[in-house]
Design a protein around this motif. Structure first.
Motif, PDB file in Angstrom:
ATOM      1  N   VAL A   1      40.212  40.246  57.295  1.00 16.41           N
ATOM      2  CA  VAL A   1      41.650  40.304  57.057  1.00 16.41           C
ATOM      3  C   VAL A   1      41.871  40.516  55.561  1.00 16.41           C
ATOM      4  N   VAL A   2      42.613  41.562  55.216  1.00 14.30           N
ATOM      5  CA  VAL A   2      42.849  41.887  53.807  1.00 14.30           C
ATOM      6  C   VAL A   2      44.340  41.805  53.508  1.00 14.30           C
ATOM      7  N   GLY A   3      44.677  41.084  52.441  1.00 14.81           N
ATOM      8  CA  GLY A   3      46.063  40.939  52.025  1.00 14.81           C
ATOM      9  C   GLY A   3      46.266  41.425  50.602  1.00 14.81           C
ATOM     10  N   LEU A   4      47.523  41.682  50.258  1.00 14.44           N
ATOM     11  CA  LEU A   4      47.864  42.277  48.969  1.00 14.44           C
ATOM     12  C   LEU A   4      49.108  41.620  48.389  1.00 14.44           C
ATOM     13  N   SER A   5      49.121  41.403  47.078  1.00 14.89           N
ATOM     14  CA  SER A   5      50.308  40.913  46.389  1.00 14.89           C
ATOM     15  C   SER A   5      51.254  42.067  46.083  1.00 14.89           C
TER      16      SER A   5
ATOM     17  N   SER B   1      50.861  51.199  54.354  1.00 13.95           N
ATOM     18  CA  SER B   1      49.392  51.196  54.442  1.00 13.95           C
ATOM     19  C   SER B   1      48.865  50.223  55.488  1.00 13.95           C
ATOM     20  N   SER B   2      49.773  49.642  56.277  1.00 10.67           N
ATOM     21  CA  SER B   2      49.333  48.598  57.199  1.00 10.67           C
ATOM     22  C   SER B   2      48.771  49.077  58.528  1.00 10.67           C
ATOM     23  N   PRO B   3      49.200  50.209  59.100  1.00 12.40           N
ATOM     24  CA  PRO B   3      48.732  50.501  60.467  1.00 12.40           C
ATOM     25  C   PRO B   3      47.223  50.666  60.581  1.00 12.40           C
ATOM     26  N   GLY B   4      46.675  50.126  61.656  1.00 13.86           N
ATOM     27  CA  GLY B   4      45.256  50.316  61.964  1.00 13.86           C
ATOM     28  C   GLY B   4      44.374  49.266  61.327  1.00 13.86           C
ATOM     29  N   ARG B   5      43.206  49.058  61.872  1.00  7.73           N
ATOM     30  CA  ARG B   5      42.299  48.040  61.369  1.00  7.73           C
ATOM     31  C   ARG B   5      41.670  48.410  60.035  1.00  7.73           C
ATOM     32  N   LYS B   6      41.874  49.643  59.580  1.00  8.86           N
ATOM     33  CA  LYS B   6      41.406  49.996  58.250  1.00  8.86           C
ATOM     34  C   LYS B   6      42.488  49.773  57.212  1.00  8.86           C
TER      35      LYS B   6
ATOM     36  N   LEU C   1      46.131  47.497  55.785  1.00  9.69           N
ATOM     37  CA  LEU C   1      46.439  46.197  55.239  1.00  9.69           C
ATOM     38  C   LEU C   1      46.853  45.249  56.358  1.00  9.69           C
ATOM     39  N   ASP C   2      46.431  43.985  56.278  1.00 13.11           N
ATOM     40  CA  ASP C   2      46.724  43.018  57.331  1.00 13.11           C
ATOM     41  C   ASP C   2      47.904  42.110  57.027  1.00 13.11           C
ATOM     42  N   TYR C   3      48.177  41.866  55.756  1.00 13.75           N
ATOM     43  CA  TYR C   3      49.342  41.083  55.376  1.00 13.75           C
ATOM     44  C   TYR C   3      49.653  41.371  53.912  1.00 13.75           C
TER      45      TYR C   3
END
Length: 231
Positions: free
Chosen positions: A108-112, A125-130, A132-134
């Motif tokens: 799981v990758v998140g971004l500020s 940039s969130s769609p798909g498992r490649k 962003l997750d949150y």
């Protein structure tokens, strides 16, 4: 809690340093998880790699006992070596693509985010498992844990809530329930209602729990306040 369940259930995310001044890191993270914290991130720039990895083993064990998640901040190499389930990056850290290349699709990758443009980019940039997750929005209020970082105020929280709604309506991005976003920065019991009123349903805290005499009670009180403000 599995990594995928972050998308639907995680509401309370805690960032903590190594607590060298108190020497109680293991007891502290155990109490915070017991109080209801969903994710704990170790964020301490003063740590050497070996020391950070040792503390992450402690954090991992506590998370496993409580069925929760734990996170590494900034350093993808540390996240890879420790097999962290969650990795968080800032705007000036390693890119999402580089993080995915090293950590793979299951982390799981998140971004500020700190501006409307960055919120829009995070959603895009969130769609798909490649992707962003949150993402996190803030700092809502100025905080000593981020010296020199200007507060973005509640307006950016409102913007994020509206941007997610637009993406859902247009079908161009994942909806809020699939791509969680957290408000962060100076949030505590005294102002959490304002954050919820602005549209956030998930929060990241630091001092509201790290400075508490009873971390478990502080976590439970924050969750109760989230429930009350959202009712």
């Amino acid at each position: 809690m599995s990594q995928d369940s972050l998308h639907t259930t995680a509401r309370l995310y805690l960032c903590t340093d190594a607590r060298r001044d108190r020497g109680d890191f293991a007891d502290f993270v155990d109490a915070a998880f017991a109080g209801g914290v969903d994710i704990i991130q170790l964020r301490d720039k003063s740590l050497e790699a070996a020391e950070e990895l040792e503390l992450l083993e402690v954090l991992h064990a506590a998370a496993a006992r409580h069925g929760r998640l734990w996170a590494v901040n900034d350093r993808a190499d540390i996240a890879s070596l420790s097999r962290a389930p969650v990795f968080h990056i800032g705007q000036k850290d390693i890119s999402l693509g580089a993080a995915r290349g090293l950590l793979g699709k299951h982390t799981v990758v998140g971004l500020s985010t700190h501006s409307p443009e960055q919120v829009d980019a995070a959603i895009a940039s969130s769609p798909g498992r490649k992707g962003l997750d949150y993402f996190c929005v803030g700092p809502v209020w100025a905080t000593p844990t981020k010296p020199g970082r200007a507060a973005v105020g509640l307006d950016l929280v409102r913007y994020a809530a509206q941007a997610i709604s637009r993406a859902e309506a247009e079908g161009t991005g994942k909806v809020e329930g699939v791509v969680p976003w957290f408000a962060i920065g100076g949030i505590d019991l005294g102002n959490v209602e304002q954050v919820v009123d602005a549209g956030a349903r998930r929060i990241v805290v630091v001092r509201a729990i790290t400075d508490a005499d009873d971390p478990a009670h502080a976590a439970g009180a924050l969750l109760a306040a989230l429930d009350a403000a959202d009712s």
